[in-house]
Design an enzyme around this catalytic site. Structure first.
Site, PDB file in Angstrom:
ATOM      1  CB  CYS A  37      -0.908   0.039   1.221  1.00 19.57           C
ATOM      2  SG  CYS A  37      -2.015  -1.353   1.350  1.00 19.57           S
TER       3      CYS A  37
HETATM    4  C1  BEZ Z   1       0.564  -4.618   1.823  1.00 21.30           C
HETATM    5  O1  BEZ Z   1       0.013  -3.580   1.480  1.00 21.30           O
HETATM    6  O2  BEZ Z   1       1.768  -4.738   1.800  1.00 21.30           O
HETATM    7  C2  BEZ Z   1      -0.251  -5.810   2.269  1.00 21.30           C
HETATM    8  C3  BEZ Z   1      -1.515  -5.615   2.769  1.00 21.30           C
HETATM    9  C4  BEZ Z   1      -2.222  -6.706   3.181  1.00 21.30           C
HETATM   10  C5  BEZ Z   1      -1.703  -7.980   3.099  1.00 21.30           C
HETATM   11  C6  BEZ Z   1      -0.445  -8.152   2.558  1.00 21.30           C
HETATM   12  C7  BEZ Z   1       0.287  -7.056   2.150  1.00 21.30           C
END
Ligand code: BEZ
Length: 264
Positions: free
Chosen positions: A93
């Site tokens: 994200c």
């Molecule tokens: C991420 O944004 O890195 C992420 C979010 C949820 C699960 C796995 C990764």
């Protein structure tokens, strides 16, 4: 507006997300007995609006890093991109928000407002934005919706089937990576849904916006892997004779496959 019924728990989600990204935490959690008291009440919609291309994007009021807003009023006469994230302080994200922030000029040039959504509160968003700006050397200027109770996530069906089925045991569903492109008449023009494990592609979002806006302006459609400026396709509803009058040169490969060029 959708009606809501109370069902599951909020903070357990953050715990499960942290567990998802920190194996150590998975271990610690696995060693603990289930904690039903950990649950709080959240609002899960009894029914959700059906979202289709061409349907009106559901309106909502929300707190964002740019202040409280009414979504339709905020869109005004612009186009809008609404993109959701599973949670603050997660690695994928962070890269996505940094990338969207760097493309602000590109979205501005197309008359598109950006708005993010993440399933945490404003205090968390503000700290996360500082991290994003530092790590990605950028300046996040668009608002991020604080959707800790998942109201907007449910309204836009930004959840997975598995999470909805397991909501009682998991506490809260994941908010996944959705992208909605909405036009000035508030109609949904594009929906993209990515799994939490896969970061999106900002170029593809811009490419589709280019295709939609050119299509609206010139009445053409765009082929596979099209990029702005390349040849476009005359839609089946337009005769070749009419296409020649309208666009000038038309290359007819088949009666149903006709190319022309209308610029950018
Ligand atoms: C991420 O944004 O890195 C992420 C979010 C949820 C699960 C796995 C990764």
């Amino acid at each position: 507006m959708a009606s809501y019924v109370s069902r599951a728990a909020p903070r357990a989600f953050n715990a499960s997300l942290r567990a998802a990204v920190r194996p150590q935490a998975v271990l610690q959690r696995a060693q603990r007995p289930a904690q039903p008291l950990f649950r709080r009440f959240i609002q899960v919609p009894a029914e959700q609006p059906r979202l289709r291309l061409g349907s009106v994007a559901p309106n909502f009021k929300a707190k964002t890093t740019g202040g409280e807003l009414d979504f339709h009023q905020w869109i005004g006469n612009s186009w809008a991109v609404l993109f959701s994230h599973p949670a603050d302080f997660t690695p994928v994200c962070t890269t996505e928000l940094g990338a969207f922030a760097k493309l602000k000029n590109e979205f501005d040039a197309r008359g598109v407002k950006m708005i993010g959504l993440s399933a945490n509160d404003l205090g968390s968003h503000d700290q996360w934005v500082a991290d994003i700006n530092e790590v990605c050397s950028t300046n996040v200027q668009f608002p991020i919706i604080a959707d800790a109770d998942r109201k907007v996530a449910f309204l836009y069906d930004m959840v997975t089937e598995d999470d909805m089925k397991n909501i009682e045991s998991k506490g809260l569903p994941f908010t996944i990576r959705s992208v909605f492109v909405i036009d000035p008449s508030k109609k949904i023009r594009l929906m993209m849904i990515y799994p939490a494990s896969t970061g999106r592609n900002t170029s593809e979002v811009l490419r589709v916006i280019d295709s939609l806006q050119l299509g609206d302006k010139k009445g053409v459609v765009t082929p596979i892997d099209w990029q702005a400026g390349e040849d476009v396709i005359v839609p089946p509803s337009v005769s070749t004779a009419d296409a020649k009058k309208k666009f000038g040169e038309v290359r007819e490969l088949k009666p149903y496959l006709r190319y022309t060029n209308v610029g950018k």
